[in-house]
Design a protein around this motif. Sequence first.
Motif, PDB file in Angstrom:
ATOM      1  N   ARG A   1      -3.216   4.121  -1.964  1.00 32.46           N
ATOM      2  CA  ARG A   1      -3.492   2.230  -2.615  1.00 32.46           C
ATOM      3  C   ARG A   1      -3.224   1.078  -2.093  1.00 32.46           C
ATOM      4  O   ARG A   1      -1.839   2.083  -2.431  1.00 32.46           O
ATOM      5  N   PHE A   2      -3.553   0.818  -2.447  1.00 38.06           N
ATOM      6  CA  PHE A   2      -3.375  -0.921  -1.951  1.00 38.06           C
ATOM      7  C   PHE A   2      -2.741  -1.188  -3.761  1.00 38.06           C
ATOM      8  O   PHE A   2      -3.995  -1.074  -5.003  1.00 38.06           O
TER       9      PHE A   2
ATOM     10  N   ALA B   1      -4.370  -3.315  -7.624  1.00 34.07           N
ATOM     11  CA  ALA B   1      -5.558  -4.774  -7.297  1.00 34.07           C
ATOM     12  C   ALA B   1      -6.408  -4.778  -7.307  1.00 34.07           C
ATOM     13  O   ALA B   1      -7.140  -3.544  -9.088  1.00 34.07           O
TER      14      ALA B   1
ATOM     15  N   ARG C   1       1.099  -1.290   0.269  1.00 37.05           N
ATOM     16  CA  ARG C   1      -0.163  -0.175   0.345  1.00 37.05           C
ATOM     17  C   ARG C   1       0.816   1.156   0.179  1.00 37.05           C
ATOM     18  O   ARG C   1       1.809   1.776   0.806  1.00 37.05           O
TER      19      ARG C   1
END
Lengths: 188, 100, 1001
Positions: B65-66, B84, B58
């Motif tokens: 954001r992941f 992701a 992350r």
Amino acid sequence: MPDLAIRENSLGRLASAARTIPAAMLTVLPDAAKLLFRGRPSSIDAAGKAFGIALPMEACRFATSGNRTAYWLGPDEWLLQAVGEDSAALFAGLAAALAGHSQSLVDVSHRSDAFALSGPQAAYILNHGCPLDLSLQTFPVGMCTRTIFGKATIMLSRPAPEVFHIDAWRSFAPYVWQLLDEARSELA
Amino acid sequence: MLLITCPHCGPRAELEFSYGGEAHIARPIDPTGLDDEAWATFLYKRSNPKGVHAERWRHLHGCGRFFNVLRDTISDTIVTTYPAGQPRPALPSDGKENAR
Amino acid sequence: MSGRFRTPSGGRVDRRRTIRFTFDGKSYQGFEGDTLASALLANGVHLVGRSFKYHRPRGIVTAGSDEPNALVGVGVDDAHYTPNLRATQVEIYDGLVAESQNRWPSLNFDVGAVNEVFAPFLSAGFYYKTFMWPRAAWAKLYEPLIRRAAGLGRAPEQPDADRYTQVYAHCDVLIVGAGPAGLAAALATSASGAKVFVCDEQAEMGGSLLAEKTAVIDGLLAADWTAKALADLAARTNVTLMPRTTAFGWYPHNFLGLCERITDHVAKADPKLPRERLWQVRAKEVVLATGALERPLVFPDNDRPGIMMAEAARIYANRFGVKPGDKALIFTACDSAYRAALDLKAAGVAIAAIADLRAAPGGLWVDRARAAGIDVRAATVVTGTSGRLRIDSVSLAKLGPDGRTGASETIACDLLLMSGGFTPSVHLFSQSRGKLVYDEALQAYLPGASVERERSVGACRGISDLDTVLNDGAAGGSGAAQAAGFAGALGGTFAVHTDSVGTDGFIGVTPHGGHPSKTRAWIDFQNDVTAKDVKLAIREGFRSIEHVKRYTTTGMATDQGKTSNMNALGLVSETLQIPVPQVGLTTFRPPYTPTTFGIFAGQSRGDLFDPLRQTPIHDWAVAQGAVFEDVSLWKRAHYFPRAGEDMHAAVARECKATRQAVGIFDATTLGKIEVVGKDAAELMNRMYTNAWTKLEPGRLRYGVMLREDGFVMDDGVVGRMAPDRFHITTTTGGAPRVLAMMEDYIQTEWPDLDVWLTSTTEEWAVIAVQGPLARKVLEPLVEDIDLSREAMPHMSVREGKICGVPTRLFRVSFTGELGFEVNVPAGYGRAVWEAIFAAGKPYGITPYGTETMHVLRAEKGFIIVGQETDGTVTPDDAGLSWAIGKAKKDFVGKRSLARPAMTASDRKQLVGLLTVNPKTVLEEGAQIVADPAQPIPMTMLGHVTSSYWSTTLDRSIALALVRGGRARIGERLSVPMPDGPITVELVEPIFYDPKGARLDA
Ligand SMILES: [Zn+2]
């Protein structure tokens, strides 16, 4: 009813005792209304229209118009900043314009305080704790990003080649300021 | 310190990221429908390969954001990063592994 | 005068600038440009230290960072003292104070040398074999003994007075090493416009060129060419030259640690400057031009002062204008020592002879030596040396074709120079995880396949002649620029006039004919490891070099075996009769040379070690004399002692005031998250155990959050501000983890939910006003909010204004009393706090700290996540079953709660404990047992999680987790303590106002 709308800046005391080191100046920036906007792509236009600045769609860029700036923070996240404005009024206006949209608007005006680091050695001093490549090629004027400085998260932006703005959460701001101040000792 | 390419922000120092464990382990839609062993497998079993590993990172001190990373656990080489939700990209070596 | 051994002229020292310094209290003089080693040698001082284990007298062996012996402590006082510096790297300045180490009472007479007598008992594996039993002897006997006897430098006892800084930097090409290869690479790569860093560990850049007297490059003498190259590079704005900068470590993805020494060489340093700067460099491409290190030869008694590397002696003569002795004997396996012999002879050193290990040395250099009248002896070895504090003679013997030695001849000398050839410096390459490949012809490991974006040039990859080194450097520099995306690098060739010294060498132990068990030939000078030790390790069954290394400690000293590793490999290979690559290779690890702790700490010292997070009310609390405690990174007021009060008295007063009148508490550090979106309630349902759908706007609910494994992760009061907006509070330490977990689920599991999170922890200052008079205090300050019992019941929230600023006013209580938590924008926190405090004065408002908060909540049996829970506690264990939405099909952690182990009846459950003696306060963490007379190990039933003196109840109270605890309520158990067991009674975990009447007041 007492009127206590006297806002306290977390950097106030440090700023009043700041050293003058032209190669790397530290200056507190004025208080601002700050709203954090997050939402679906369909809501972005409306937010930009209501704020008066089209929200930057390019990653890590900000757009300024007058006293207002929209900072890209993430693919669904922008910081909308209005220097010197009342956050409640700004919030109400945007909330009304965004009604019905899939989005989130949160007042974060007091969450952080901001200051400028400026001068010919600003980038070098900032690199005492910030791992980014701050050359103008990789971090041009108009860029902004959350990043890390020492053990604190900061929001960093570059409004001019030798000027960086640093926005840090209140309880971290003095640490970031003091670490930078320590680093610039060698330029005193 | 690794240099990790965030799919949104570009290459950044590892310090800006947090590690999120193995990628592509989806939470079951209906956990109550799983028996204890299947649930335990979801919770605890990980592949821990020697070689290319699909893992979550992350951009914590960045865009937040992941995203997923294919990293070689032997050399720390990062093969690629991808958002992701996207499937694991095929690697030239994948076919060979399957053939064995 | 700077010493009898200074040559009349020559060298790169500034003979106009005399420098005065002391070594072991004695004054010496040197010249500017001297290292401590060269200045001492100029004064005839070879003896500079005692060896690690046997306290053998030791002298200067090298002229560089590979020095194993000449370790010194430098500094005028303890606040400026650095131990274990290599005298070969310490630059002298006026007033330098240096001392030798590892000797007592003096360098010339060292009591520790008695270890020599015990040498037979100090063999390989001695520590492992000897200091095993009894265990108790370790602390009192063995360890102090070993530390005293085998110490390296002395650790200073004062805090380091110097500044250290750390800075990140980025470049296109980083060149490590500014010898001929590095300079050629720098010239080529920087011509492309690439941003180039060039670092070199020495004070002066140029490497081997600085000791070169005859070579001509592009029509210039080597020294002149070097000066021109450096001037050219300095003039290029895209080049940063970094002398005195050691690239000590390679970390993944072309990230290198560089230590720049800034003030160590300056007599009066600018106090603004850091002593050292850590450069954390991310380079697109790295060019390693790290050169090669000369190998010692391993022969009997090869460790006396006055025995030195041949090339080091050449450097002292040519670069520093120092004769390392009057009469030298040279023992070599290669041609470069002939070059050294000729240069030393030119500097005025008599050459007694050259003993050459090789059967038939020949060629240009041998011819030159003979022509110069030097006695060259082929197939000749050193079989021994003598001299107590300085070598005085050497025994030579002829080596027969069968490997046997003939009769020995003794030759007097005060200097013995040795050369076993050169070992490429592959340390950084190996740290980059590149594979090393053994080259049989060179008897050396060379860089093989790269893992990172780097290339090696010059001597560090086995290239030795100056012309090929320069051209290799240029080609590498050009290649690096291209790889970094820059065209136009100049990879030109150099016109060089020089004579090759070839690549001969030797690894292992030279034949000496001595009795193996009576001869000591040192392999690792710094750790005092002999060939005999290595052979013993092999006899005892160690085969891999990794094991031999650890058993004998060879290569494990601060020099990491720079001079010793290849000889150890050679010896193991020869002894086991297996090829060198099969012996294996030890791992090169950072740092390349010892590095101060200072640069790793950098600016993270004192108050800047961590962020000291302070609330807007902090300064007020300071002014009130609060005592603070650390809670994660926050400073929280622990209690507010009045004059003469200790913590116990202050807490008793604060508790009483809050229960009887009104208290005020800074709860700003609570984590806060705003959850907004049309699916906000759905997210809350999935993340928390509780049900949220029916919670109306304006109401609060206590929420419990589990991890997916079913254990309690966090808790907090949540307010519903609007149908699509929740205001979550978390524990002080848990805020980042809760936010991260919720973001994780939203982003990766349920991206379809229309809900977003925003951290508001620092947006709000939170002022808890608690106690029966709380409403009276707040009522006059608020606008648009009706605080009455009917209009604003317990667990409700209202928005309006207080003192003229916006507030989210929570009616909530963590004390069990009527209570409010006033949320105001943080910048107004201090002003509102002071206004409330002033308004509360007539009611006796009392500020309280975290200790009182803990006592009051424990009286009510409210848990604290992290105190009553430890990551293995389920909601049911903690007595929170009521907070689980039974009708919910799913929430994070729900499935795990149905696993058999999570529902077992003998799980540890939350109970209250009352000591039978009400005055006894239990210790938190104490174990609970049924039978304190049971032999150890007793059956432990649980432990005390919270324990306080309750002023309200005038007795002690405690909370505990006990196996099957709820079924044991009413039972008596025991808490064994050093002063005897304490009997406790298990009770319901609520001690005060069990019906909650006061909350609803
Ligand atoms: Zn990012």
